[in-house]
Scaffold this active site. Sequence first.
Site, PDB file in Angstrom:
ATOM      1  N   HIS A 140       9.192   0.836   3.446  1.00  0.00           N
ATOM      2  CA  HIS A 140      10.262   0.883   4.440  1.00  0.00           C
ATOM      3  C   HIS A 140      11.142  -0.354   4.276  1.00  0.00           C
ATOM      4  O   HIS A 140      10.993  -1.114   3.312  1.00  0.00           O
ATOM      5  CB  HIS A 140       9.679   0.978   5.856  1.00  0.00           C
ATOM      6  CG  HIS A 140       8.620  -0.042   6.149  1.00  0.00           C
ATOM      7  ND1 HIS A 140       8.886  -1.402   6.233  1.00  0.00           N
ATOM      8  CD2 HIS A 140       7.279   0.070   6.365  1.00  0.00           C
ATOM      9  CE1 HIS A 140       7.780  -2.056   6.507  1.00  0.00           C
ATOM     10  NE2 HIS A 140       6.781  -1.190   6.577  1.00  0.00           N
ATOM     11  N   SER A 187       4.433   0.899   8.189  1.00  0.00           N
ATOM     12  CA  SER A 187       4.119   2.217   7.643  1.00  0.00           C
ATOM     13  C   SER A 187       3.385   3.065   8.670  1.00  0.00           C
ATOM     14  O   SER A 187       3.520   4.295   8.689  1.00  0.00           O
ATOM     15  CB  SER A 187       3.275   2.071   6.371  1.00  0.00           C
ATOM     16  OG  SER A 187       3.969   1.330   5.391  1.00  0.00           O
ATOM     17  N   ARG A 188       2.621   2.426   9.556  1.00  0.00           N
ATOM     18  CA  ARG A 188       1.845   3.160  10.559  1.00  0.00           C
ATOM     19  C   ARG A 188       2.713   3.693  11.696  1.00  0.00           C
ATOM     20  O   ARG A 188       2.228   4.497  12.499  1.00  0.00           O
ATOM     21  CB  ARG A 188       0.710   2.287  11.091  1.00  0.00           C
ATOM     22  CG  ARG A 188      -0.407   2.069  10.073  1.00  0.00           C
ATOM     23  CD  ARG A 188      -1.593   1.316  10.683  1.00  0.00           C
ATOM     24  NE  ARG A 188      -2.745   1.334   9.798  1.00  0.00           N
ATOM     25  CZ  ARG A 188      -3.066   0.372   8.933  1.00  0.00           C
ATOM     26  NH1 ARG A 188      -2.284  -0.696   8.838  1.00  0.00           N
ATOM     27  NH2 ARG A 188      -4.141   0.465   8.171  1.00  0.00           N
ATOM     28  N   ILE A 200      10.953  -7.553   9.813  1.00  0.00           N
ATOM     29  CA  ILE A 200      12.116  -6.671   9.911  1.00  0.00           C
ATOM     30  C   ILE A 200      11.843  -5.663  11.032  1.00  0.00           C
ATOM     31  O   ILE A 200      10.766  -5.067  11.091  1.00  0.00           O
ATOM     32  CB  ILE A 200      12.382  -5.933   8.587  1.00  0.00           C
ATOM     33  CG1 ILE A 200      12.571  -6.949   7.450  1.00  0.00           C
ATOM     34  CG2 ILE A 200      13.607  -5.026   8.711  1.00  0.00           C
ATOM     35  CD1 ILE A 200      13.753  -7.880   7.609  1.00  0.00           C
ATOM     36  N   GLN A 253     -10.518  -2.646   1.976  1.00  0.00           N
ATOM     37  CA  GLN A 253     -10.043  -3.404   3.133  1.00  0.00           C
ATOM     38  C   GLN A 253     -10.017  -2.562   4.401  1.00  0.00           C
ATOM     39  O   GLN A 253      -9.600  -3.026   5.456  1.00  0.00           O
ATOM     40  CB  GLN A 253      -8.662  -4.005   2.880  1.00  0.00           C
ATOM     41  CG  GLN A 253      -7.505  -3.025   2.812  1.00  0.00           C
ATOM     42  CD  GLN A 253      -6.219  -3.695   2.375  1.00  0.00           C
ATOM     43  OE1 GLN A 253      -6.105  -4.196   1.253  1.00  0.00           O
ATOM     44  NE2 GLN A 253      -5.237  -3.721   3.264  1.00  0.00           N
ATOM     45  N   GLY A 261      11.162  -3.136   5.694  1.00  0.00           N
ATOM     46  CA  GLY A 261      10.423  -4.393   5.620  1.00  0.00           C
ATOM     47  C   GLY A 261      10.025  -4.718   4.192  1.00  0.00           C
ATOM     48  O   GLY A 261      10.221  -5.844   3.713  1.00  0.00           O
ATOM     49  N   HIS A 262       9.476  -3.721   3.500  1.00  0.00           N
ATOM     50  CA  HIS A 262       9.146  -3.913   2.085  1.00  0.00           C
ATOM     51  C   HIS A 262      10.408  -4.194   1.271  1.00  0.00           C
ATOM     52  O   HIS A 262      10.398  -5.029   0.357  1.00  0.00           O
ATOM     53  CB  HIS A 262       8.461  -2.660   1.521  1.00  0.00           C
ATOM     54  CG  HIS A 262       7.157  -2.324   2.168  1.00  0.00           C
ATOM     55  ND1 HIS A 262       7.013  -1.264   3.021  1.00  0.00           N
ATOM     56  CD2 HIS A 262       5.936  -2.912   2.098  1.00  0.00           C
ATOM     57  CE1 HIS A 262       5.760  -1.198   3.440  1.00  0.00           C
ATOM     58  NE2 HIS A 262       5.083  -2.185   2.897  1.00  0.00           N
ATOM     59  N   MET A 267       0.833  -1.198   0.000  1.00  0.00           N
ATOM     60  CA  MET A 267       0.000   0.000   0.000  1.00  0.00           C
ATOM     61  C   MET A 267       0.871   1.253   0.000  1.00  0.00           C
ATOM     62  O   MET A 267       0.384   2.352   0.264  1.00  0.00           O
ATOM     63  CB  MET A 267      -0.945  -0.005   1.197  1.00  0.00           C
ATOM     64  CG  MET A 267      -1.993  -1.107   1.119  1.00  0.00           C
ATOM     65  SD  MET A 267      -3.478  -0.789   2.090  1.00  0.00           S
ATOM     66  CE  MET A 267      -2.792  -0.600   3.728  1.00  0.00           C
TER      67      MET A 267
END
Length: 281
Positions: free
Chosen positions: A34, A186-187, A176, A61, A36-37, A30
């Site tokens: 970061h 992201s949050r 991660i 969603q 993790g992505h 989305m």
Amino acid sequence: MNIVNTIKDVKLIIKKWKDENLSIGYVPTMGYLHEGHASLIKKAREENDKVIVSIFVNPIQFGPKEDYSTYPRDLVKDSSLCEKFGVDLIFNPETSEMYPNKIYSHINVDILTENLCGEKRPGHFQGVCTVLTKFFNILNPTKAYLGEKDAQQLAVVRKMVEDLNFPIEIIGCPIIREEDGLAKSSRNAYLNKQERKSALILNKSLKEALNALESGEKNSNNIRDIIVSKLNKEPLAKIDYVSIVDSITLQSVEKIQSSILVAIAVYIGKTRLIDNFTFKL
């Protein structure tokens, strides 16, 4: 690196790749990417001839009181990260491209969505599965890469792909974390300085639970109590759920006899964060 906004254009590129018998790794996101992505992208890059990242904040969603309108977006930053890690194509459709008309068809995965985020966010996984079905049909990837931080999502998507005979391999990639243990999300951008410090309680509570399991504790209620007690010591933390479930069926367990998923969702201020670990006897 190409950035494509329409289904028609992305299909033309993919047809060319398929005609050349190239494998395609796909990372659905989305946006607001970061590390993790980045770990998903790196894995996809290692295993495939071509890599696609979709960036799409999927409205179906999100619940009516959730953060769809405020979800962080930064395509310039995202594009830079994708280019750095060797992405071949970003698919960044508008909502009107993905949902040109009112949608009447939805994908539901039963049983696996009864607990955890499925219970607390009604309709969430229906939205996730529906949009991923659309992306899988549009992009026709060889493999798709999902993070283990969203452990329930990973299990649900794997089951959907199995049940509906998608010719796609689903690859789960490890959580991660920041240096201090907070799971990348992201949050996390929503957190102020004090909330960011308070958010460390999620990982700390899970570590205490893991220590108890490694010391031989097999009663899930005791494990849950350890986590709840630790979380309740943090004034800014409000528990959404603390669950110990079978790692395959995602059904609650009382006695720990096989592989389990220990998963939590906690509000730090107004920001809902999730974390988990899997423990195997």
